[in-house]
Design an enzyme around this catalytic site. Structure first.
Site, PDB file in Angstrom:
ATOM      1  N   CYS A  14       0.624  -1.250   3.440  1.00  0.00           N
ATOM      2  CA  CYS A  14       1.271  -0.462   2.399  1.00  0.00           C
ATOM      3  C   CYS A  14       2.107   0.723   2.917  1.00  0.00           C
ATOM      4  O   CYS A  14       3.232   0.558   3.344  1.00  0.00           O
ATOM      5  CB  CYS A  14       0.230  -0.003   1.388  1.00  0.00           C
ATOM      6  SG  CYS A  14       0.902   0.431  -0.243  1.00  0.00           S
ATOM      7  N   GLU A  64      -3.520  -5.471  -0.583  1.00  0.00           N
ATOM      8  CA  GLU A  64      -4.343  -4.349  -0.122  1.00  0.00           C
ATOM      9  C   GLU A  64      -5.535  -4.161  -1.059  1.00  0.00           C
ATOM     10  O   GLU A  64      -5.399  -4.228  -2.276  1.00  0.00           O
ATOM     11  CB  GLU A  64      -3.491  -3.077  -0.097  1.00  0.00           C
ATOM     12  CG  GLU A  64      -4.233  -1.828   0.339  1.00  0.00           C
ATOM     13  CD  GLU A  64      -3.358  -0.579   0.289  1.00  0.00           C
ATOM     14  OE1 GLU A  64      -3.692   0.400   0.972  1.00  0.00           O
ATOM     15  OE2 GLU A  64      -2.335  -0.592  -0.450  1.00  0.00           O
ATOM     16  N   LYS A  85      -5.756   0.899   8.517  1.00  0.00           N
ATOM     17  CA  LYS A  85      -4.519   1.537   8.046  1.00  0.00           C
ATOM     18  C   LYS A  85      -4.311   2.885   8.735  1.00  0.00           C
ATOM     19  O   LYS A  85      -5.188   3.747   8.721  1.00  0.00           O
ATOM     20  CB  LYS A  85      -4.603   1.710   6.532  1.00  0.00           C
ATOM     21  CG  LYS A  85      -3.312   2.215   5.881  1.00  0.00           C
ATOM     22  CD  LYS A  85      -3.497   2.267   4.361  1.00  0.00           C
ATOM     23  CE  LYS A  85      -2.253   2.744   3.639  1.00  0.00           C
ATOM     24  NZ  LYS A  85      -2.482   2.812   2.172  1.00  0.00           N
TER      25      LYS A  85
END
Length: 267
Positions: free
Chosen positions: A152, A52, A118
């Site tokens: 994540c 990331e 995300k």
């Protein structure tokens, strides 16, 4: 008798780079990754996976560090995918229409790409105050494999990642997951693999970031049985491994749990 379709799906060779990231230094990160790939990728691979925010570290300086979709890091991804004749993925900060996104790029050697923004922004670290959440899920395809992209903090939310009707074969996560919660990372990756009957690949970073948060890696690949194919704590690591489709098909055929899953949609 005609062979089942899955027998025609080739093994997938994946190269993961559990990288040390230089804090908020795009040029140095791209140079370091290029150097490590040039010395460490010694065989043909189908996919390279980076962590990331691989070009900056997990920074909240969105305005200062963001690039546009024509910026140097996108150009670097295009060149790297072409050079290695493979797909490459990882996330970076993108500015678009006055908003900032933690965007996971799926780059092909042709220069064509798709992206996933995300969805779950890490409020504990003020990510939600600096970035805009994506609303769309994304499944890409590589050599017949269907791959779900995630970043994540998404790992903590099984409803968002639910493998409805076996729509994906691999859940692919890129992360900057801190050491202090590494037990959660290891547990949740195994859980996502078992409950979704898919491979799960999680690629994390290592080292301290600019806020002195330590990251201990623990990048891994877990198969649909919950077995470990690859696992590396602590050290920077560039590693290539293969996964095969018949093993995936076998576990789904022997244990058809997905067909009994609850039918729901995310509103």
């Amino acid at each position: 008798m005609e062979s089942p379709q899955y027998l025609n799906i080739q093994n997938l060779k994946i190269t993961v780079f559990q990288a040390y990231l230089f804090w908020e230094n795009i040029d140095k990160n791209l140079q370091n990754i290029s150097l490590r790939l040039s010395s460490g990728v010694r065989e043909k691979t189908d996919l390279i996976v980076l962590p990331e925010m691989f070009n900056t570290g997990f920074t909240m300086k969105a305005e200062e560090m963001a690039e546009e979709m024509t910026g140097k890091t996108i150009q670097w991804l295009q060149k790297t995918a072409e050079n290695y004749d493979c797909a490459i993925t990882g996330s970076l900060i993108i500015k678009e229409n006055g908003k900032f996104y933690n965007r996971m790029i799926w780059m092909l050697p042709t220069g064509d790409y798709q992206y996933y923004d995300k969805h779950h922004l890490f409020g504990l670290g003020d990510e939600d105050a600096n970035y805009t959440a994506g609303e769309k899920q994304l499944i890409v395809e590589l050599k017949g494999w269907k791959i779900r992209l995630a970043v994540c903090y998404d790992l903590r939310f099984p409803v968002w990642l639910r493998n409805k009707n076996a729509e994906y074969d691999i859940l692919l996560l890129v992360a900057s997951w801190p050491d202090k919660r590494s037990a959660h990372w290891r547990t949740l990756i195994h859980a996502r693999a078992i409950e979704n009957q898919s491979y799960v690949i999680g690629v994390n970073r290592v080292g301290h970031d600019g806020n002195q948060v330590y990251h201990s890696g623990h990048s891994m690949c877990i198969d649909p049985y919950g077995n470990t194919i690859y696992y590396k704590p602590e050290d920077e690591d560039l590693y290539t491994f293969s996964i095969n489709y018949p093993d995936l098909e076998k576990v789904r055929r022997q244990f058809p749990f997905l067909k009994d899953a609850d039918n729901f949609t995310i509103g």
